[in-house]
Design an enzyme around this catalytic site. Sequence first.
Site, PDB file in Angstrom:
ATOM      1  CE1 TYR A  37     -13.352  44.759 -17.296  1.00 52.13           C
ATOM      2  CE2 TYR A  37     -14.633  46.025 -18.552  1.00 52.13           C
ATOM      3  CZ  TYR A  37     -13.937  45.303 -18.557  1.00 52.13           C
ATOM      4  OH  TYR A  37     -13.435  44.763 -19.640  1.00 52.13           O
ATOM      5  CE  LYS A  92      -8.686  16.452  -4.898  1.00 50.56           C
ATOM      6  NZ  LYS A  92      -8.744  15.034  -4.355  1.00 50.56           N
ATOM      7  CD  GLU A 134      -7.797  14.876  -8.009  1.00 50.76           C
ATOM      8  OE1 GLU A 134      -8.631  14.070  -7.462  1.00 50.76           O
ATOM      9  OE2 GLU A 134      -6.958  15.625  -7.260  1.00 50.76           O
ATOM     10  CG  ASP A 160      -5.268  10.968  -8.224  1.00 54.70           C
ATOM     11  OD1 ASP A 160      -6.216  10.865  -7.542  1.00 54.70           O
ATOM     12  OD2 ASP A 160      -5.367  11.615  -9.150  1.00 54.70           O
ATOM     13  CB  ALA A 193       3.941  -1.304  -8.417  1.00 56.96           C
ATOM     14  N   GLY A 194       1.451   1.443  -8.627  1.00 53.38           N
ATOM     15  CA  GLY A 194       1.257   2.511  -9.484  1.00 53.38           C
ATOM     16  C   GLY A 194       1.449   4.064  -8.623  1.00 53.38           C
ATOM     17  CB  ALA A 195       0.626   7.458  -9.447  1.00 51.49           C
ATOM     18  CG  ASN A 284     -12.056   3.312  -2.134  1.00 60.91           C
ATOM     19  OD1 ASN A 284     -12.659   2.732  -1.257  1.00 60.91           O
ATOM     20  ND2 ASN A 284     -11.316   4.462  -1.942  1.00 60.91           N
ATOM     21  CG  ASN A 317      -6.478  10.944  -0.816  1.00 58.61           C
ATOM     22  OD1 ASN A 317      -6.271  10.054  -0.133  1.00 58.61           O
ATOM     23  ND2 ASN A 317      -5.907  11.047  -1.997  1.00 58.61           N
TER      24      ASN A 317
END
Length: 753
Positions: A37, A92, A134, A160, A193-195, A284, A317
């Site tokens: 410092y 995560k 996320e 995702d 048909a999502g992300a 899931n 993932n």
Amino acid sequence: MGLDEDALEYHERDPPGKLAIRTTKPTNTQRDLSLAYSPGVAAPCRAIDDDPENAFRYTSKGNLVGVVSNGSAVLGLGDIGAQAGKPVMEGKGVLFKRFADIDVFDVELDLDDPDAFVEAVAAMEPTFGGINIEDVAAPDCFVIEEALRERTNVPVFHDDQHGTAIISGAALLNAADVADKDLADLEVVFSGAGASAIATARFYVSLGVDADNVTMVDSSGIITTDRGDVNEYKREFARDVPGGDLADAMAGADVFVGLSVAGIVSPEMVQSMADDPIIFAMANPDPEIGYEAAKEARDDTVIMATGRSDYPNQVNNVLGFPFIFRGALDVRATDINEEMKVAAAEALADLAREDVPDAVVRAYGDQPLQFGPEYIIPKPLDPRVLFEVAPAVAEAAMESGAARTDVEAEAYRERLEARLGKSREMMRIVINKARSDPKRVALAEGDDEKMIRAAYQLVEEGIADPVLIGDGETIAATLDDLGLDFDPDVVDPDADTGRYERYADRLYELRKRRGVTRSEAGDLVRRDPNYLGSVMVEAGDADALLTGLTHHYPSALRPPLQVIGTAPDADYAAGVYMLAFKNRVVFCADCTVNLDPDAEMLAEVTRHSAALARRFNVEPRAAMLSYSNFGSVSNEATRKPRDAVELLHEQGVDFPVDGEMQADTAVVEDILRGTYEFSELDEPANLLVFPNLESGNIGYKLLQRLGGADAIGPMLVGMDKPVHVLQRGDDVQDIVNLAAVAVVDAQEGDERA
């Protein structure tokens, strides 16, 4: 307790949560604090002010990822808000650290407006080397990622969207190969048909799927060009086909990709698909159709993947984002582009075709893991993913212009191995030496599956030229079962009688005055691969011998001692373990051979163990261990290590050695230098010589188990030619490691000759 109660207890345990901050530099003295410092910190501040790139040099930015969420689409929980989503973001961070040694700050933003979210994250760019978006709901996630990629100069990745795309893309590459179908010809149906579904469909097109062959189905049915109720992102995959439901879409399809809800697919829908269908049911926690139901619906091959760990081919993932960011960070990438994502998928697909390490097989209940319908994706706990995916991503970043700095492939791999532990770093030194001049290594139990797999790996990595001693038909059958495409050198005494007779004659010459008749020599060579391998090495037909995988250590060691014997400058052999801690390496001798050595034996073992340490590029500092410190107790037991030190000094060894000393004195600098400043050791010892076999065996096992060290060995020193005796049940990687050590031993023997 149930799972929920266990999870709450796990997270509540002191300290609460799953992440903490630790210092990476010493902070023990006033000077340390003045460097950390004020006033010392001003120097790196000025350097960064002069050149912003210095932030990667003087701060943690280059290894720091921000995991950022507003909690609007958390796992299967939905819009629970930023604070309620924090345990997931911390989790995560755990995965980033566990799998790729990347540090994380989790950032939970209480912002519903995508523009405000973008402004907040963009303002934090100076903090992070990369940003992982996320659990943000669609369509905001598309807007946010696109805007941040334009606004910032660090990699931005919405896991995702892209994580499932990349991992399932790797599975698709291999599934198409197993089904003998071309990617361009595949008819692919998406449920959802999502992300994630839109990103996955886009990625499949990048891999080679024809966009015109992609049919997407949402809750209202097939997305067609006639529908007026779809947003701009869904419209990308609208087809000029008649409307209908999921059952209509699946008829005749080659591939089903489920990113929707449980139980939406019936066995009849599976039956309507094309031959050898590929089904990725990834909802899931419960898939669109169960594993057993999909398999039982067809008589042909159903290649099935889910998001679950209790079935084959888990699309997880964690196989992607830690390693993708690792590669991106290490070349200071400005983006994670399509080329980098494709490289990650291809690297994963290639890895699934390789032989699987024993440790990975054990971690998954010893189930068979071999490329085919039940194994098209590597397992998340496979440590090789780091070494395959991160370099592939880094190379793609360099080739595509996204990298701000370059890395050299081999040096980069070594850096990655060092992140997983000191033992990998040390073995890489030896493996690189072995590759420079591979030698012939005889594997005594050559018809054992592990030996065959190790032989294949030795050839693939260019470490050694293995010679498998065993039944030729068994070896050939095992190679066929394992699908290993190589033609090893096999020594089968039943098939090669000429060689067998020659080796029997040689063994008789060596042992005829030790009670061995010609007939007995013939039986030993034909029935005991340890004798056969020992004679091969003694005769110069092999450069080194590995044995012991299926034998007790003493019975495996006896033949090479009788046939090969000790080196001209050695009267004794000894077993040495290398124990690798996170930031330290210690060699322990003798842990396997000599029951109660005298001072001369201890001195000789120390010399040969020091030479072994240097093969790993470690300069030895030897400590003769005892329960006494420098004469504090005087009896026969304590005088023995003291006398060994005197002998070594008289012999003029070129490394520091001292003793007798207690174990903590040998390894703790404050004790060594503070209390015993007269010691010959300027630094703590890295070669610990135990006074007898009992203490050596106990000591190394305690260090390994309680200290969390990786153990490599036992490595045999003092032999006239390289011989190493494995522990019963060793893994394939243990065999490969000791073979590499044996090759380096043989190289040094050539230099001495």
